[in-house]
Design an enzyme around this catalytic site. Sequence first.
Site, PDB file in Angstrom:
ATOM      1  N   GLU A 161      61.758   6.253  79.757  1.00  9.38           N
ATOM      2  CA  GLU A 161      60.811   6.908  80.661  1.00  9.38           C
ATOM      3  C   GLU A 161      59.370   6.770  80.190  1.00  9.38           C
ATOM      4  O   GLU A 161      58.468   6.490  80.985  1.00  9.38           O
ATOM      5  CB  GLU A 161      61.153   8.400  80.808  1.00  9.38           C
ATOM      6  CG  GLU A 161      60.167   9.122  81.711  1.00  9.38           C
ATOM      7  CD  GLU A 161      60.454  10.604  81.873  1.00  9.38           C
ATOM      8  OE1 GLU A 161      59.858  11.208  82.775  1.00  9.38           O
ATOM      9  OE2 GLU A 161      61.274  11.133  81.104  1.00  9.38           O
ATOM     10  N   THR A 192      61.538  18.393  80.697  1.00 10.15           N
ATOM     11  CA  THR A 192      60.362  18.663  79.860  1.00 10.15           C
ATOM     12  C   THR A 192      59.693  19.979  80.246  1.00 10.15           C
ATOM     13  O   THR A 192      59.220  20.715  79.370  1.00 10.15           O
ATOM     14  CB  THR A 192      59.346  17.509  79.965  1.00 10.15           C
ATOM     15  OG1 THR A 192      59.968  16.303  79.518  1.00 10.15           O
ATOM     16  CG2 THR A 192      58.122  17.778  79.098  1.00 10.15           C
TER      17      THR A 192
END
Length: 311
Positions: A72, A96
Amino acid sequence: MSDTINLQEIHDTLVAIAFEAGRMILAADPSDISTGTKMNSADIVTETDQAVERMVSSRLQTAYPSFAFVGEETYVAGTTHITAAPTFIVDPIDGTTNFVHGFPFACISLGFTLDRVPTVGVVYNPFQDLLFTGIRGGGSYMQRNASHQLPQFPPQRLPLAGKGDASRAPALGKLSAALVAVEWGSQREGENFEVKARTFRKLTASNENGGAGSMVHSLRSLGSAALNICATAAGQVDLYWEGGCYAWDVAAGWCILAEAGGRMVSGNPGGWETELDSRVYLAVRGAAAGQSEIVEEFWGVIGDGRMDYQH
């Protein structure tokens, strides 16, 4: 080449890397690390995401130098592509936003694909010491106390219902009896957002007294695509609908889901087959019966809506 690749060895390597990543994530103090955004304020990245990906990339490139790597934090739009080559597809911290807020639903997602098919999957939530794993053709598992070495906390490794024994998983009925996982995602305007908002309302609205809703049992949002898919694989939720996530969010969980007898179709109506990087997904748990029927009912709720996300 697939005949010469040792999938069990790759699985074991990914599990070891997941535990190392978990230690890094737990050691980080979200209140004292550098945090930035990508697309908007809901699309967060931290220095821990980046540090974990560097560690994972280094470990995998050392162990498997000829294999491709897609992560990512190193993805470049329009440049990075998933091919048929053996490929590791990695999200260093999926969830996150949860990580930054201290909400204990974040994980590392480590997928391996052959011919663009999810073939090995490892998803590890270090906050709960919960590990999900799968090998194509070898089944999938959920393991509690996964990293514990103490005799009073022995690991509990539970096989998830597989393709061959899906009959022991309860049949799926109507949406009105389903628990459904969803996510708002980071795109908060435009037609994709409107499709989600309309669908969420119809899923939860009453179907009594002439109401047009499906009145599902409820909606759940774990804040991590990988953990939502694993919850579907484990039968903790019945379906997971998503638009906007990427291959690194779903690759590992997809393998685990498929090995548990689950099914991944398009998040847009009519797509019984969906690509790894389609960005629109509907995951359905393994069941003795009812998978196709509940998919069609869900697509009926979406109606004419379509989600379209760019790469």
